[in-house]
Design an enzyme around this catalytic site. Structure first.
Site, short mmCIF file in Angstrom:
data_model
loop_
_atom_site.label_atom_id
_atom_site.label_comp_id
_atom_site.label_asym_id
_atom_site.label_seq_id
_atom_site.Cartn_x
_atom_site.Cartn_y
_atom_site.Cartn_z
N ASP A 103 3.86 -9.38 4.22
CA ASP A 103 3.83 -8.13 4.20
C ASP A 103 4.31 -6.71 5.57
O ASP A 103 3.54 -7.21 6.47
CB ASP A 103 2.55 -7.68 3.76
CG ASP A 103 2.19 -6.25 2.86
OD1 ASP A 103 1.02 -6.15 2.82
OD2 ASP A 103 2.83 -5.42 3.31
N ASP A 284 8.38 -1.89 2.51
CA ASP A 284 7.05 -2.44 2.86
C ASP A 284 7.75 -4.07 1.42
O ASP A 284 7.21 -4.07 0.45
CB ASP A 284 6.06 -1.76 2.09
CG ASP A 284 4.74 -2.82 1.31
OD1 ASP A 284 3.77 -1.95 1.47
OD2 ASP A 284 4.48 -3.53 2.41
C1 LIG Z 1 -0.91 -8.51 -6.83
N1 LIG Z 1 -2.93 -8.22 -6.38
C2 LIG Z 1 -2.99 -8.70 -5.73
C3 LIG Z 1 -1.68 -8.60 -4.66
C4 LIG Z 1 -0.57 -9.57 -3.67
C5 LIG Z 1 -0.39 -9.11 -2.64
C6 LIG Z 1 -0.99 -8.41 -2.39
O1 LIG Z 1 -0.67 -7.04 -1.06
C7 LIG Z 1 -0.52 -6.60 -1.63
C8 LIG Z 1 -0.65 -5.24 -2.95
C9 LIG Z 1 0.44 -4.18 -3.03
C10 LIG Z 1 0.96 -3.52 -1.30
N2 LIG Z 1 0.75 -3.69 -0.13
C11 LIG Z 1 0.40 -5.45 -0.27
O2 LIG Z 1 -1.85 -7.95 -3.02
#
Ligand SMILES: CNCc1ccc(Oc2cccnc2)o1
Length: 395
Positions: A103, A284
Site C-alpha cells: 500500500d 495509492d
Molecule cells: C476492504 N477493506 C479492507 C482493506 C483492505 C485493504 C485496506 O486498506 C486500505 C483501504 C483503503 C485505502 N488504503 C488502504 O482495507
C-alpha cells in the site's frame, strides 16, 4: 580441468543447483549459477562473483559492477478477486509467508497474528509472535480511507520481500482488526510503502520495510506494475525497462503529508481537449478506485450514456454495456491515458447489469487519489532520492 562428475559432485555438495550430469556432458559449453546461503539481502550478481572467484575465473566488469551495486528484487502483485479490488504479494515474516496488500498510501507493515482470537484467523496465514522479539511498550493503531482498520503490538523480525531481506524490521502484530478485514480471508495484512513519517507506531515511530532496506539496494527506488485482471509486479532497487513502452517521465513529490503526493495540471475525457486545472493527488496502490474533484467527475460521466450518481449504490453507476471514454491526466506535462475499459470497475452486485464506476468523487477526502484503476495501465517508479519523485510510463 576437473572431470564433469567431480565438478557436479562438488557443486551438489555446495548446495548449488546444477543440470543433470548426463545433460552437462551433451553440452559443449555451459554456465553454472550457484546460489549462496546468505543472511543479508540477496544479491545474485555477488553470488556469481563468488562462484567465479571460487574457481579462479576472471570476473567480467559488468558482473562486478552489478554486485557492487547492491541487491534488487521482484515480488508478484496478484489480484485478490475478479475485479482487482486489491492486489496481494507474498512476504516472509520470520518463518511464515503471508499474503500482504502493498500500500503506497500508508506506512505500517502489519499482519494478522497469533495474538488475535482464533476465530479471526480461519483461512489466514498469520504471524506467530515470539515474545523474545517484542518491542517493549510499542503499540499501533491504523484507520484507512474505506473505514477499515486494525491495531496491535510490535515485534522486530526478519522480513523478506522479493528475495530482499530486512533482518530486523518492525512487524506490527494485530490484536484486533475491523470487520471488513476479519471477513476478507485473502488479505493477511498490509505492507506500507508511503513515507515513514505517517507510521502509527507509538511511542517511537517505526520505519517502513522500504525505508529499512533502501540504502542497501542497487538504487533507492521501487517500481510498480499493477495489471488489469492479471498478476503484475513490484520491482525493488531497479527499473525494468522491459515492463513499459515509450519514455518514463517524472513529476516531483511533496512528502509533507507522508504520501507520494504530486500535482496533475489538467485532464481530458475521451478524445476531448485538455482542460487545464490543478489537481492535488496521491498515488495509492492500496486504494481500488480513481477519486477526482467533483467538476472532473461530472465532466467524465456527462460522456457516459445512462450514467447517474446513485445514492443507492453510493457513487456513479452506468449500464454495464456502456462504452466508456478514456480518461487522461496531465502529469509532468505528459498526457497519461487510462483506457475506458479500465474505468468499468465491477457490477454493483454479482450478476447485476448496473456497473460501478472506477472514477468517483473525492469529496470528503481532501485530495485526489490515483488508485489501482489509474495505476494498472502504468509502470510507476517511486524514487527516494534527495528530491523524491514519481516516474510514469505506459505499460
Ligand atoms: C476492504 N477493506 C479492507 C482493506 C483492505 C485493504 C485496506 O486498506 C486500505 C483501504 C483503503 C485505502 N488504503 C488502504 O482495507
Amino acid at each position: 580441468m576437473p572431470s564433469i562428475a567431480s565438478l557436479t559432485a562438488a557443486l551438489a555438495f555446495a548446495g548449488a543447483v546444477v543440470a543433470n550430469p548426463i545433460e552437462l556432458q551433451k553440452r559443449k559449453a555451459f554456465s553454472i549459477h550457484q546460489e549462496e546461503r546468505t543472511t543479508f539481502a540477496k544479491n545474485g550478481a555477488q553470488s556469481r562473483v563468488n562462484t567465479l572467484r571460487k574457481f579462479s575465473k576472471p570476473v567480467p566488469a559488468n558482473i562486478l559492477a552489478a554486485a557492487a551495486a547492491g541487491p534488487t528484487g521482484t515480488a508478484p502483485a496478484v489480484p485478490g478477486d475478479a475485479y482487482d479490488s486489491l492486489y496481494l504479494s507474498p512476504v516472509t515474516i520470520g518463518n511464515t509467508t503471508l499474503q500482504l496488500d502493498f500500500d503506497t498510501g500508508s506506512a505500517d507493515l502489519w499482519a494478522f497474528s497469533s495474538l488475535q482470537p482464533s476465530s479471526q484467523l480461519t483461512g489466514h496465514d498469520y504471524y506467530k509472535v515470539d515474545p523474545a522479539k517484542k518491542v517493549a511498550g510499542a503499540t499501533w493503531k491504523i484507520s484507512y480511507g474505506d473505514g477499515s482498520g486494525a491495531a496491535g503490538t510490535v515485534y522486530a523480525d526478519k522480513v523478506v520481500v522479493g528475495g530482499v531481506t530486512a533482518t530486523s524490521q518492525a512487524v506490527e502484530a494485530a490484536t484486533s482488526v475491523s470487520s471488513s478485514f476479519a471477513s476478507d480471508r485473502d488479505t493477511d495484512g498490509l505492507l506500507g510503502l508511503a513515507f515513514s513519517s505517517i507510521n502509527t507506531v507509538q511511542p517511537n515511530q517505526a520505519k517502513t520495510w522500504f525505508d529499512t532496506v533502501h540504502s542497501t539496494l542497487a538504487a533507492p527506488v521501487f517500481s510498480v506494475a499493477l495489471k488489469y485482471h492479471a498478476a503484475g509486479t513490484y520491482d525493488f532497487g531497479f527499473i525494468d525497462s522491459a515492463k513499459y513502452t515509450g519514455a518514463l517521465t517524472y513529476v516531483n513529490v511533496n512528502t509533507a503529508n507522508g504520501f507520494w503526493e504530486f500535482t496533475s495540471t489538467g485532464y481530458a475525457v475521451g478524445t476531448g481537449t485538455v482542460v487545464k486545472t490543478s489537481i492535488d493527488a496521491i498515488g495509492d496502490t492500496g486504494t481500488t478506485l480513481l477519486y477526482l474533484p467533483t467538476a472532473v467527475v461530472r465532466a467524465y460521466y456527462a460522456k457516459v450514456t445512462g450514467s447517474s450518481n446513485s445514492a443507492t449504490y453510493g457513487g456513479y453507476v452506468f449500464p454495464c454495456t456502456a462504452t466508456l471514454p478514456s480518461f487522461t491526466a496531465v502529469i509532468g506535462g505528459v498526457n497519461q491515458v487510462v483506457p475506458g475499459k479500465y474505468i468499468n470497475y465491477a457490477p454493483v452486485t454479482d450478476g447485476s447489469s448496473t456497473c460501478f464506476g472506477g472514477i468517483q468523487d473525492n469529496t470528503g477526502i481532501g485530495f485526489s487519489i490515483f488508485g489501482d484503476i489509474f495505476l494498472k495501465s502504468k509502470y510507476v517508479v517511486h524514487e527516494l532520492s534527495s528530491t523524491p519523485r514519481l516516474g510514469f510510463a505506459q505499460q
